[in-house]
Design a protein around this motif. Sequence first.
Motif, short mmCIF file in Angstrom:
data_model
loop_
_atom_site.label_atom_id
_atom_site.label_comp_id
_atom_site.label_asym_id
_atom_site.label_seq_id
_atom_site.Cartn_x
_atom_site.Cartn_y
_atom_site.Cartn_z
N ALA A 82 53.73 15.27 -4.59
CA ALA A 82 53.34 15.98 -5.83
C ALA A 82 54.54 16.18 -6.74
CB ALA A 82 52.67 17.31 -5.48
N GLY A 83 55.67 16.58 -6.17
CA GLY A 83 56.88 16.79 -6.98
C GLY A 83 57.40 15.51 -7.61
N PHE A 110 49.86 13.65 -17.83
CA PHE A 110 49.74 14.03 -16.42
C PHE A 110 48.30 14.41 -16.11
CE2 PHE A 110 49.99 16.98 -12.84
CZ PHE A 110 50.83 16.31 -11.98
N ALA A 125 56.84 12.89 -16.15
CA ALA A 125 57.56 13.50 -17.27
C ALA A 125 58.72 12.60 -17.72
CB ALA A 125 58.08 14.88 -16.89
N THR A 128 46.72 18.25 -8.05
CA THR A 128 47.51 18.71 -6.91
C THR A 128 46.77 19.92 -6.36
OG1 THR A 128 48.90 20.01 -8.42
CG2 THR A 128 49.71 17.84 -7.80
N THR A 164 55.02 14.44 -10.43
CA THR A 164 55.16 15.32 -11.59
C THR A 164 56.42 15.01 -12.39
OG1 THR A 164 53.95 17.07 -10.43
CG2 THR A 164 55.30 17.73 -12.31
N SER A 165 57.56 15.00 -11.71
CA SER A 165 58.81 14.76 -12.44
C SER A 165 58.90 13.32 -12.94
CB SER A 165 60.02 15.13 -11.60
OG SER A 165 60.09 14.32 -10.45
N CYS A 194 47.90 9.10 -16.62
CA CYS A 194 48.16 8.97 -15.19
C CYS A 194 47.15 9.81 -14.40
CB CYS A 194 49.57 9.45 -14.87
SG CYS A 194 50.84 8.55 -15.78
#
Length: 154
Positions: free
Chosen positions: A92-93, A112, A100, A116, A96-97, A76
């Motif tokens: 960004a959050g 990932f 995952a 950021t 990221t999550s 990604c």
Amino acid sequence: MLYEGDFSPPDGRFVLVAARFNGFIVDQLVAGATDAFRRHGVSDDRIDLVRVPGAYEIPLVAQRLGASGTFAAVVCLGCVIRGDTDHYDHVAGAATSGIAQAALASGVPVVFGVLTCDTLEQAIHRAGAKAGNKGFEAAVCAVEMVNLLKKLPG
């Protein structure tokens, strides 16, 4: 017993999920990832590229591709640069999550490689200028993880 991944040429197909937003940065990450795959024995005909609008959209596509059974790993790639609002934190959050979660849901390495950064200058440095190319690093991580998962029991 010690289990470790290695950097020998991996089997299978690989896919890059790359955001179009901040494309002048992301294109450098794509070039770095492609270079890393080539250097580790993955020919161009085993590398696919899927473009998405932005970093927020990466997780859904990554999960779908990971679960498809077609790819050994999903890399990604995106770039989120802080602005004057809270938008950066949310995007960004979520990226990221979501990335995952895509890895855990699919059981396939979903790597990932989303920058950021606080500034455009930081992004430029991380996309190949002074701080290496994080796309290259993400592809190397994918190679190592594919090889590690083959060695693990279960």
